[in-house]
Design an enzyme around this catalytic site. Structure first.
Site, short mmCIF file in Angstrom:
data_model
loop_
_atom_site.label_atom_id
_atom_site.label_comp_id
_atom_site.label_asym_id
_atom_site.label_seq_id
_atom_site.Cartn_x
_atom_site.Cartn_y
_atom_site.Cartn_z
N GLU A 58 -8.63 0.34 -2.88
CA GLU A 58 -9.47 0.39 -1.68
C GLU A 58 -10.35 1.62 -1.79
O GLU A 58 -9.87 2.70 -2.13
CB GLU A 58 -8.61 0.54 -0.42
CG GLU A 58 -7.76 -0.65 -0.10
CD GLU A 58 -6.88 -0.37 1.11
OE1 GLU A 58 -6.92 0.74 1.67
OE2 GLU A 58 -6.12 -1.27 1.47
N GLU A 66 -10.98 -9.32 3.29
CA GLU A 66 -9.70 -8.93 3.87
C GLU A 66 -9.92 -8.80 5.37
O GLU A 66 -10.69 -7.94 5.82
CB GLU A 66 -9.17 -7.62 3.28
CG GLU A 66 -7.84 -7.24 3.93
CD GLU A 66 -7.20 -5.98 3.35
OE1 GLU A 66 -7.53 -5.60 2.21
OE2 GLU A 66 -6.37 -5.38 4.07
N ASN A 78 0.86 -1.19 0.00
CA ASN A 78 0.00 0.00 0.00
C ASN A 78 0.90 1.24 0.00
O ASN A 78 1.68 1.45 0.94
CB ASN A 78 -0.90 -0.04 1.25
CG ASN A 78 -1.83 1.15 1.31
OD1 ASN A 78 -1.43 2.28 1.05
ND2 ASN A 78 -3.08 0.92 1.68
N ARG A 81 -9.45 7.97 -0.96
CA ARG A 81 -10.41 8.39 0.06
C ARG A 81 -11.32 9.48 -0.49
O ARG A 81 -10.93 10.26 -1.36
CB ARG A 81 -9.68 8.92 1.30
CG ARG A 81 -8.89 7.87 2.06
CD ARG A 81 -8.33 8.48 3.33
NE ARG A 81 -9.39 8.87 4.21
CZ ARG A 81 -9.81 8.15 5.26
NH1 ARG A 81 -9.21 7.01 5.57
NH2 ARG A 81 -10.81 8.57 6.00
N ARG A 99 -7.16 12.81 0.89
CA ARG A 99 -6.09 13.32 1.75
C ARG A 99 -4.70 12.85 1.32
O ARG A 99 -3.72 13.48 1.64
CB ARG A 99 -6.33 12.97 3.22
CG ARG A 99 -6.13 11.53 3.56
CD ARG A 99 -6.18 11.31 5.05
NE ARG A 99 -7.50 11.61 5.60
CZ ARG A 99 -7.98 11.02 6.70
NH1 ARG A 99 -7.25 10.15 7.36
NH2 ARG A 99 -9.18 11.30 7.14
N HIS A 140 -3.52 -4.42 7.81
CA HIS A 140 -3.61 -3.28 8.72
C HIS A 140 -2.66 -3.45 9.90
O HIS A 140 -2.77 -4.41 10.65
CB HIS A 140 -5.03 -3.05 9.26
CG HIS A 140 -5.20 -1.64 9.76
ND1 HIS A 140 -5.71 -0.62 8.98
CD2 HIS A 140 -4.88 -1.07 10.94
CE1 HIS A 140 -5.71 0.50 9.67
NE2 HIS A 140 -5.20 0.25 10.86
N HIS A 171 -5.63 3.57 -1.55
CA HIS A 171 -6.96 3.91 -1.04
C HIS A 171 -7.30 5.32 -1.53
O HIS A 171 -6.66 6.29 -1.12
CB HIS A 171 -6.92 3.86 0.50
CG HIS A 171 -8.24 4.11 1.14
ND1 HIS A 171 -8.42 4.02 2.51
CD2 HIS A 171 -9.46 4.45 0.64
CE1 HIS A 171 -9.68 4.29 2.82
NE2 HIS A 171 -10.33 4.56 1.70
N THR A 192 -8.23 3.81 8.23
CA THR A 192 -9.41 2.94 8.31
C THR A 192 -9.41 2.26 9.67
O THR A 192 -8.51 1.50 9.98
CB THR A 192 -9.35 1.88 7.19
OG1 THR A 192 -8.97 2.51 5.98
CG2 THR A 192 -10.68 1.20 7.03
N HIS A 229 1.04 6.26 1.70
CA HIS A 229 1.82 7.21 2.48
C HIS A 229 2.98 7.83 1.72
O HIS A 229 3.60 8.77 2.21
CB HIS A 229 2.20 6.60 3.82
CG HIS A 229 0.97 6.31 4.63
ND1 HIS A 229 0.11 7.32 5.02
CD2 HIS A 229 0.39 5.15 5.01
CE1 HIS A 229 -0.93 6.79 5.64
NE2 HIS A 229 -0.80 5.47 5.64
N1 PXP Z 1 -5.87 -2.95 4.30
C1 PXP Z 1 -6.82 -1.98 4.38
C2 PXP Z 1 -8.20 -2.32 3.97
C3 PXP Z 1 -6.50 -0.69 4.79
O1 PXP Z 1 -7.45 0.25 4.85
C4 PXP Z 1 -5.15 -0.39 5.12
C5 PXP Z 1 -4.80 0.99 5.54
O2 PXP Z 1 -4.92 1.85 4.46
C6 PXP Z 1 -4.20 -1.41 5.00
C7 PXP Z 1 -4.58 -2.68 4.61
C8 PXP Z 1 -2.76 -1.17 5.27
O3 PXP Z 1 -2.58 -0.87 6.61
P1 PXP Z 1 -1.19 -0.30 7.09
O4 PXP Z 1 -0.96 0.98 6.36
O5 PXP Z 1 -1.37 -0.14 8.56
O6 PXP Z 1 -0.16 -1.34 6.73
#
Ligand code: PXP
Length: 257
Positions: free
Chosen positions: A86, A167, A23, A61, A65, A204, A59, A117, A26
């Site tokens: 996402e 998930e 992901n 959003r 953001r 997550h 994601h 999330t 960031h």
């Molecule tokens: N899976 C989902 C559905 C999420 O919303 C997120 C956070 O954006 C992640 C995985 C990844 O989580 P993390 O950034 O804490 O690794």
């Protein structure tokens, strides 16, 4: 033709391969701090793929953001592995997904004031809305997944909605180190989901430090990992951060690379 070493022949146990989707939200968070062009999530995706990521997750959003519409547009054509989008189950997001046709859409709950999330989808609250979103995505040929708590009744409700995958939310596991209950719940929900025909993913709060026990759950086919990986990349680079996670996952699953 080069022949691959067969770990079974060497007496090792080998679990099914587990995919690592990175992901990159960031990377965009850092860019948005200055509202400029860099660091570019598209370039980050390329680095992650070259390092061995099996997929790229973003994601989009509703408040935009971090990831922007233009990022998803670019990633939809530049990603060489697969794109997992996402998003919330809104008409706007469903229309974007149907136009860009990512490999997979993971529906997530979204509250504007949250930092990230925070919980899984409440699949029993408004099933008609979720079902309509899933139907529209399936009609466009997009694979679907629902981000949910590792709870058996919730897993059953997901199957009833006709989704392809779930998930499982690993936040409770990640935030309560040393507590065996969240990990047991993940293992139970994963086994149940697989038994009723769902593909099972998880994510997550995962990092090199805590991914091992989750990677060891055979029924979990895919992990989505973002924040810890991007943070770690500040010190050792994206390539190193992907390799480090991949190494833990492979070691746990008895995969010899
Ligand atoms: N899976 C989902 C559905 C999420 O919303 C997120 C956070 O954006 C992640 C995985 C990844 O989580 P993390 O950034 O804490 O690794």
């Amino acid at each position: 033709m080069a022949s691959e070493a067969n770990p079974r022949a060497a007496g090792a146990t080998t679990r099914p391969f587990q995919r690592l989707y990175v992901n990159i939200d960031h990377v965009a968070t850092l860019r948005q701090a200055r509202r400029g062009q860099s660091p570019d999530p598209v370039e980050a995706a390329r680095w992650c793929e070259q390092a061995g990521a099996d997929g790229i997750t973003v994601h989009l959003r509703e408040d935009r953001r971090h990831i922007q519409d233009a990022d998803v547009e670019a990633l939809a054509t530049s990603v060489r592995t697969v794109l997992n989008l996402e998003m919330a189950a809104t008409d706007e997001m469903v229309a974007i997904a149907r136009r860009l046709r990512p490999h997979q859409v993971t529906l997530v709950p979204e509250r504007r004031e949250e930092i990230t999330t925070e919980g899984g989808l409440d699949v029993r609250h408004d099933p008609a809305r979720l079902r309509a979103a899933l139907d529209a995505l399936h009609e466009a040929g997009i694979r679907t997944s629902l981000f949910v708590a590792p709870d058996l009744a919730t897993v059953d409700a997901c199957q009833a909605l006709g989704v392809r995958a779930i998930e499982l939310h690993t936040g409770p596991y990640a935030h309560h180190p040393g507590d065996p209950a969240p990990l047991a719940a993940l293992a139970r929900a994963a086994a149940h989901g697989a038994a009723i025909g769902l593909h099972v993913h998880a994510g997550h709060g995962l990092s090199v430090a805590n991914v091992g026990p989750v990677a060891a759950i055979d029924d979990i086919e895919e992990l989505n990992i973002g924040h810890a990986l991007v943070g770690r990349a500040l010190f050792i680079g994206l390539t190193g951060a992907v390799h480090e996670l991949r190494a833990v996952m492979d070691a746990v699953r008895g995969r010899h690379v």
